[in-house]
Design a protein around this motif. Structure first.
Motif, short mmCIF file in Angstrom:
data_model
loop_
_atom_site.label_atom_id
_atom_site.label_comp_id
_atom_site.label_asym_id
_atom_site.label_seq_id
_atom_site.Cartn_x
_atom_site.Cartn_y
_atom_site.Cartn_z
N LEU A 1 4.35 -4.32 43.75
CA LEU A 1 5.27 -5.13 44.54
C LEU A 1 4.65 -6.49 44.89
CD1 LEU A 1 6.70 -2.40 46.93
CD2 LEU A 1 7.74 -3.34 44.87
N ARG A 2 3.36 -6.50 45.15
CA ARG A 2 2.69 -7.77 45.47
C ARG A 2 2.75 -8.73 44.29
NH1 ARG A 2 -3.30 -6.84 45.88
NH2 ARG A 2 -2.96 -6.84 43.63
N ASP A 3 2.43 -8.21 43.09
CA ASP A 3 2.45 -9.08 41.90
C ASP A 3 3.87 -9.53 41.57
OD1 ASP A 3 -0.22 -8.61 41.84
OD2 ASP A 3 -0.29 -7.84 39.79
N THR A 4 4.85 -8.64 41.78
CA THR A 4 6.24 -9.01 41.52
C THR A 4 6.70 -10.12 42.46
OG1 THR A 4 6.69 -6.74 40.80
CG2 THR A 4 8.59 -8.12 41.28
N ALA A 5 6.38 -9.96 43.75
CA ALA A 5 6.77 -10.98 44.72
C ALA A 5 6.06 -12.30 44.45
CB ALA A 5 6.46 -10.49 46.13
N SER A 6 4.79 -12.24 44.07
CA SER A 6 4.05 -13.47 43.79
C SER A 6 4.62 -14.19 42.58
CB SER A 6 2.57 -13.13 43.57
OG SER A 6 1.84 -14.27 43.20
N LEU B 1 14.40 -13.35 47.75
CA LEU B 1 14.08 -12.15 46.97
C LEU B 1 12.61 -11.79 47.12
CD1 LEU B 1 14.87 -9.98 44.91
CD2 LEU B 1 14.42 -11.65 43.09
N ALA B 2 11.74 -12.79 47.04
CA ALA B 2 10.31 -12.53 47.23
C ALA B 2 10.03 -12.01 48.64
CB ALA B 2 9.50 -13.80 46.95
N GLN B 3 10.75 -12.56 49.63
CA GLN B 3 10.58 -12.10 51.01
C GLN B 3 10.99 -10.64 51.16
OE1 GLN B 3 12.80 -14.39 53.82
NE2 GLN B 3 12.02 -13.29 55.60
N ARG B 4 12.07 -10.26 50.52
CA ARG B 4 12.53 -8.88 50.59
C ARG B 4 11.53 -7.93 49.96
NH1 ARG B 4 17.14 -5.68 49.68
NH2 ARG B 4 15.64 -4.49 50.85
N ILE B 5 10.94 -8.35 48.84
CA ILE B 5 9.96 -7.48 48.18
C ILE B 5 8.70 -7.37 49.03
CG2 ILE B 5 8.54 -7.21 46.12
CD1 ILE B 5 10.72 -8.59 44.53
N ARG B 6 8.28 -8.48 49.67
CA ARG B 6 7.11 -8.42 50.55
C ARG B 6 7.36 -7.49 51.73
NH1 ARG B 6 7.19 -14.22 49.98
NH2 ARG B 6 5.67 -14.90 48.41
N ALA B 7 8.57 -7.54 52.28
CA ALA B 7 8.89 -6.64 53.38
C ALA B 7 8.88 -5.18 52.92
CB ALA B 7 10.27 -6.99 53.96
N LEU B 8 9.25 -4.96 51.66
CA LEU B 8 9.28 -3.61 51.12
C LEU B 8 7.88 -3.05 50.91
CD1 LEU B 8 11.59 -1.69 50.27
CD2 LEU B 8 11.26 -2.50 47.93
N ARG B 9 6.89 -3.92 50.80
CA ARG B 9 5.52 -3.46 50.56
C ARG B 9 5.00 -2.60 51.69
NH1 ARG B 9 2.19 -8.74 49.73
NH2 ARG B 9 0.51 -7.24 50.09
N HIS B 10 5.50 -2.80 52.90
CA HIS B 10 4.98 -2.04 54.04
C HIS B 10 5.51 -0.61 54.06
CE1 HIS B 10 3.23 -5.62 55.89
NE2 HIS B 10 4.34 -6.27 55.57
N GLU C 1 14.94 -5.23 58.59
CA GLU C 1 15.20 -6.62 58.96
C GLU C 1 15.43 -7.48 57.73
OE1 GLU C 1 11.92 -7.81 61.26
OE2 GLU C 1 12.43 -6.61 63.02
N GLY C 2 14.72 -7.15 56.63
CA GLY C 2 14.88 -7.93 55.42
C GLY C 2 16.05 -7.52 54.58
N ASP D 1 20.75 -10.15 40.13
CA ASP D 1 20.61 -8.77 39.63
C ASP D 1 19.43 -8.05 40.26
OD1 ASP D 1 22.82 -8.89 38.03
OD2 ASP D 1 21.73 -9.39 36.19
N CYS D 2 18.45 -8.81 40.74
CA CYS D 2 17.24 -8.19 41.30
C CYS D 2 17.50 -7.61 42.69
CB CYS D 2 16.11 -9.20 41.37
SG CYS D 2 15.58 -9.84 39.77
#
Length: 743
Positions: A182-187, A272-281, A296-297, A314-315
């Motif tokens: 998820l970190r690499d995807t968001a980055s 989208l990147a913010q949502r994925i970062r929130a999902l990392r937790h 929240e995200g 689509d993501c």
């Protein structure tokens, strides 16, 4: 830092093994020293502890104890036989060959048979190393018992590992590796730069995530699954497939460059990147606060999502799907029964598919063939090693034995031999330097020996040259402690190793040889047969709980078969392979199989969520699509068994990795497809991958008689039975399925 350890060492299996080896050796030496045992007895005890850590490869603590218990009488018997035959060198060598043959034949019983073979081989080798005599057997036997007692005490009294704790560690590895994905995807989404480099890195992250799922599957196969853990593997598979799908969609979206002045596209990517970062937790913590941060995200549906390109939009449903899969999976430290209603899992015999590693006939044939090869290599190594050194000939035998472990083809033996020789040469230089630097300081040498032993067991097995490096370093410290260290002995070590690996290569070439192509073709046919069983299960048209479970099992059997094919192709795909054309062709085949395995996993994960009574029309279309893919599969098996050498003369294919290939597939629909349509989509794309595999195996072979159609929003799909009377688009099909379910 602990998470990095968990990601590098899944389940902390290697760390646990290394710590057990070091602590067990220290405890054994301490007890024997307190008993005023002679130096040779100390060597026997320490060597036995090292052998236990090499031989016991089970994941479940109960199975480890069983293998350890069986190793005690076997080690004592083998040591006694070697000691009794020490005065008769010729007879000892002949009996040693018999022990080698039986030890290799034991590999037909799987990992435990391999471990017991190691116990028997190492104990006889130890008797030759120490030149044990019959009058020393009481002391040596007591030393072996002290070693096994120390190992058992360390394993099960000093920080014991229970089954639940071991499973929790494996889950921790899964969470950490998912966090990395998820970190690499968001980055990648946030920066939008170096997409090719980042996609290759993301592909490696996904491979490590998949390896952790396979390791959990192996662990669950070794233990009795209760109601709480019966659903763990399908849920982990669902999370993995959702993460993989998100990565595919993200790479596809990022390959389309955004306009510099398009603020809406940039905003959509950032959200989208913010949502994925929130999902990392969510996977790594699993607490209420983490769940609230993810909530929240949450975008709240398509209406609240930002405007942007269709590929970026689509993501967002893929992120929602992954969030839902993580919610169902739950945190790894959840107590049994909480938030997981008891479910009656499927019977292990109903609809179960045979595992590739439990195919007894295949194991018997492979073990018998390899037993003759290893015995012949050992006989040559004995004769040549005795000419080099009448007292250290067993080093050549050990090298000839080791290069055949878990290797089938001539290419694999050659690759393992080169690693063994390179590690030995580097280890000799390392050991000589340390011994010269330390001198005769006994305590320092003992500490260095234990550190080398730790490195031996903590190093990953795929870096075998490093394992051999630490083995040779351990031997150097041992020789220094025994005051037998010299440059001549170290050079003799290199010579004996070179002789042993040469005998192994010669036996692999001349005695019942198996070429790399033959071994890879056999594994490829095994992969296709498992895939055929999966497609036949889909074509059965049933969606009961047992059938769904068999889909998940078939998908994981397919992953095991793919793992075997990847290992069989390693001599071809290795960077040191001088034949660039063959290397690129093997990598191209591997990437096609990886793409097909992804669609198979997606099939199983989607089928697991399919409603109990889905629409008959959708079932008919699934059956027809599975039948079409089955026809391509039969054609592919025929091509695999009878492909000509003309394929090697064709142009070198372009290797783009599986993730890039999946991201280049045609976009289907702006709307999120229903589970039924998702199944149909994956079956058709699996069929397309198989058709591409036919062309890759033999470009001169004719294509199948039909054309594979990948469904899209505007593509028409013919009815499955009889002449084509009408055509129905996928969007209309999805609407009909939804209306039928509502009724």
């Amino acid at each position: 830092m602990w998470d990095r350890f968990a990601a590098f060492d899944p389940g902390l299996v290697r760390l646990t093994s290394a710590m057990r080896a070091v602590l067990g050796t220290a405890a054994t030496l301490a007890v024997l020293t307190a008993l005023r045992a002679p130096e040779t007895v100390l060597v026997v005890g320490g060597f036995t502890v090292m052998t236990t850590s090499l031989a016991v490869s089970d994941l479940h603590p109960r199975n480890q104890l069983i293998t350890l218990g069986l190793g005690v009488p076997l080690s004592l018997a083998s040591l006694a036989a070697g000691a009794a035959l020490t005065p008769y060198p010729s007879a000892a060598k002949l009996v040693f060959l018999v022990v080698i043959y039986l030890a290799v034949q034991a590999r037909r019983f799987g990992p435990r048979g391999l471990g017991l073979g190691i116990f028997g081989f190492m104990a006889f080798l130890l008797s030759q190393f120490t030149q044990a005599r019959a009058d020393q057997l009481p002391q040596f036997g007591a030393s072996v018992l002290v070693a096994f007692g120390a190992v058992t005490t360390v394993w099960y009294c000093v920080g014991p590992i229970t089954a639940s704790r071991a499973l929790r560690r494996l889950r921790h590895t899964f969470d950490v590796r998912l966090h990395d994905v998820l970190r690499d995807t968001a980055s990648m989404i946030a920066t939008g730069q170096d997409i090719d480099t980042r996609s290759r890195s993301l592909q490696d992250r996904l491979g490590r995530l998949h390896a952790s799922v396979l390791l959990i599957e192996d662990f669950l196969d070794e233990r009795a699954v209760d109601e709480d853990t019966a659903v763990l593997l399908p849920r982990l598979s669902r999370v993995e497939v959702a993460a993989h799908r998100l990565a595919v969609l993200a790479v596809r979206a990022m390959r389309t460059p955004a306009a510099r002045n398009d603020l809406s596209e940039g905003t959509a990517r950032q959200r989208l990147a913010q949502r994925i970062r929130a999902l990392r937790h969510q996977p790594t913590v699993g607490t209420t606060c983490a769940a609230e941060r993810c909530a929240e995200g949450y975008e709240g549906g398509p209406a609240n999502r930002p405007t942007g390109s269709a590929l970026v939009l689509d993501c967002f449903p893929a992120v929602d799907e992954l969030a839902e899969a993580l919610r169902v999976l739950g945190p790894r430290d959840r107590p049994a029964g909480r938030r997981t209603p008891p479910r009656k899992h499927a019977s292990p015999t109903f609809g179960a598919l045979p595992r590739r590693d439990t195919d007894t006939e295949s194991l018997k044939r492979g073990a018998t063939r390899q037993a003759f090869q290893v015995t012949a290599a050992s006989a040559l190594a004995m004769a040549g090693g005795h000419l080099l050194s009448p007292h250290l000939w067993y080093w050549a035998v050990a090298a000839a034995w080791v290069v055949f472990i878990k290797n089938e083809s001539t290419g694999e033996v050659l690759l393992q031999s080169l690693r063994r020789l390179a590690g030995t040469v580097l280890g000799v230089v390392f050991g000589y330097g340390l011994a010269a630097l330390v001198g005769g300081d006994g305590p320092v040498l003992l500490i260095l020996l234990l550190l080398c032993m730790f490195g031996m067991f903590y190093t990953p097995s795929h870096a075998y040259w490093a394992v051999t490096f630490f083995i040779t370093g351990t031997l150097g410290m041992l020789l220094a402690l025994m005051d037998t260290f010299s440059t001549h002995v170290l050079l003799l070590r290199v010579q004996e190793t070179a002789l042993g690996v040469s005998c192994g290569i010669l036996a692999a070439v001349l005695v019942l040889p198996t070429t790399v192509r033959r071994a890879s073709d056999e594994e490829l046919v095994g992969f296709l047969q498992v895939l055929d069983r999966l497609l036949r299960t889909v074509a059965a048209g049933s969606t009961g709980t047992e059938i769904k479970t068999s889909w998940v099992r078939a998908a994981h059997d397919l992953d095991q078969a793919l793992k075997s094919f990847r290992k069989a192709c390693l001599p071809l795909t290795h960077p040191l392979n001088p034949q660039c054309r063959r290397r690129h062709r093997a990598r191209h085949l591997l990437e096609l199989l990886e793409a097909g395995a992804y669609h198979a996993r997606s099939l199983a994960a989607t089928a697991e969520r399919l409603p109990a009574g889905h629409v008959p029309e959708c079932a008919a279309r699934l059956t027809a699509a599975a039948d079409r893919a089955h026809e391509t599969l039969i054609h592919l098996i025929q091509v695999t068994g009878h492909r000509s050498e003309n394929a090697s003369q064709t142009a070198r294919p372009t290797v783009i990795r599986a993730l890039s290939r999946l991201s280049e597939e045609q976009r289907v629909s702006r709307n999120w497809p229903s589970p039924e349509h998702r199944l149909l989509l994956h079956i058709n794309r699996l069929d397309a991958a198989l058709t591409a595999l036919v062309r890759a195996l033999d470009p001169l072979a004719s294509d199948p008689d039909r054309t594979t159609v990948v469904p899209s929003e505007r593509a028409d799909i013919p009815l499955p039975h009889g002449p084509v009377q009408a055509a129905v688009s996928c969007a209309v099909l999805a609407d009909r399925c939804e209306r039928a379910r509502a009724e």
